[in-house]
Design an enzyme around this catalytic site. Structure first.
Site: not given
Ligand SMILES: NC(=O)c1ccc[n+]([C@@H]2O[C@H](COP(=O)([O-])OP(=O)(O)OC[C@H]3O[C@@H](n4cnc5c(N)ncnc54)[C@H](OP(=O)(O)O)[C@@H]3O)[C@@H](O)[C@H]2O)c1
Length: 290
Positions: A48, A203-204, A206, A209, A211
């Site tokens: 990261y 990415s819970p 998905g 927010f 696309e």
């Molecule tokens: N194991 C693997 O291969 C793998 C791959 C990818 C990720 N990960 C892990 O999973 C974690 C989470 O992934 P992710 O960031 O894709 O997860 P996510 O929680 O699905 O997405 C987060 C994104 O959604 C936005 N968001 C959340 N609530 C919102 C709302 N109400 N309105 C508009 N936008 C909103 C956030 O923006 P803001 O931040 O501006 O609120 C952020 O950009 C990563 O940090 C990492 O630790 C693991």
């Protein structure tokens, strides 16, 4: 078993240069905010921020003055990126030799300023991985106290089985959300239940927010009705949908926004009714179940 980690896990992928570029005091504040809300598990990976975020976070954690035992740290290894931090890598690849796995865990511990990792994951499956060699690394790390548990990420059930012949696999961190539902039907979550493997969903939220797609339009329509019914935000409903699954999914959330973090934690108290859960699934797939 799953009480080892907070139900909602804080992903740290975008805390540094891959996203928010939080400075030390912002990271300290964010760590405090999470822990005060009961979100005590933090998800990292060596890569990261192009190998920089663990170190920045570790520096902040040391300043946060929080006891190590109050939190749980997850990290991952195995992806070898190209770039300034790994000039020896001419091609992106995966590496799972015994020596590399051990040295990667030790490097993460140094960066994170921690004595042990609560959970150490292989980040992606490699076609060249040798389960016996991986198991030797895992046993060495466990017996030296450097990791408490071992797991994988993005592995198929067959790949988990291959490793489980040689060593215990505590968790599989995979992509699961209302817009990525494959693990509900391809046997991955069923396997987790049968074999006591804790599923964590990256990415819970998905693509909801991220696309503008016909699928997200359908989901948005259903969520606007359910938001009123449950007095909940759309992100809370997306998390509540995951939490209803009997496999005991731990969502790994990516937001660093304090309000959104609090909302995600509060989503644990939302009990979606059965037909609402299926209405959300139907919006995702675009058709009713058979
Ligand atoms: N194991 C693997 O291969 C793998 C791959 C990818 C990720 N990960 C892990 O999973 C974690 C989470 O992934 P992710 O960031 O894709 O997860 P996510 O929680 O699905 O997405 C987060 C994104 O959604 C936005 N968001 C959340 N609530 C919102 C709302 N109400 N309105 C508009 N936008 C909103 C956030 O923006 P803001 O931040 O501006 O609120 C952020 O950009 C990563 O940090 C990492 O630790 C693991």
């Amino acid at each position: 078993m799953s009480q080892k980690y907070s139900k909602i896990i804080q992903g740290c992928m975008t805390w540094g240069v891959w996203g928010k570029k939080l400075n030390t005091s912002q990271m300290v504040e964010s760590i405090h905010h999470c822990v005060e809300q009961g979100l005590t598990t933090f998800d990292h990976a060596d890569i990261y921020g192009d190998y920089t975020t663990e170190g920045e976070w570790g520096y902040a954690f040391a300043k946060a003055n929080i006891a190590r035992e109050q939190i749980q740290i997850i990290s991952k290894c195995g992806i070898q990126m190209k770039g300034a931090h790994r000039p020896e890598n001419v091609v992106k690849h995966y590496q799972y030799t015994k020596e590399y796995i051990i040295s990667s865990a030790e490097r993460s511990l140094k960066e994170l300023r921690a004595d042990y990792l609560d959970l150490f994951l292989l980040h992606r499956p490699s076609p060249l991985m040798n389960p016996a060699e991986i198991a030797e690394a895992v046993e060495a790390l466990k017996s030296s106290g450097k990791i408490k548990d071992f797991g994988v990420s993005n592995f198929t059930n067959d790949q988990v089985d291959m490793l489980r012949c040689k060593t215990e696999v505590a968790s599989n961190q995979i992509e699961i959300s209302l817009t990525s539902t494959e693990s509900l039907t391809d046997g991955t979550l069923d396997y987790c239940i049968s074999n006591n493997v804790i599923p964590m969903s990256w990415s819970p939220l998905g693509s909801f927010f991220k696309e503008d797609t016909p699928q997200n339009e359908r989901i948005s329509e259903v969520l606007s009705t359910l938001s009123n019914k449950y007095s909940a935000t759309t992100d809370q409903l997306l998390i509540a949908w995951l939490l209803k699954h009997p496999a005991g999914i731990h969502p790994v959330i990516g937001t660093t926004n304090f309000d959104r973090i609090e909302k995600a934690i509060e989503a644990q108290s939302i009990q979606l009714e059965l037909q609402d859960w299926f209405a959300m699934l139907e919006a995702s797939t675009g058709h009713e179940v058979a």
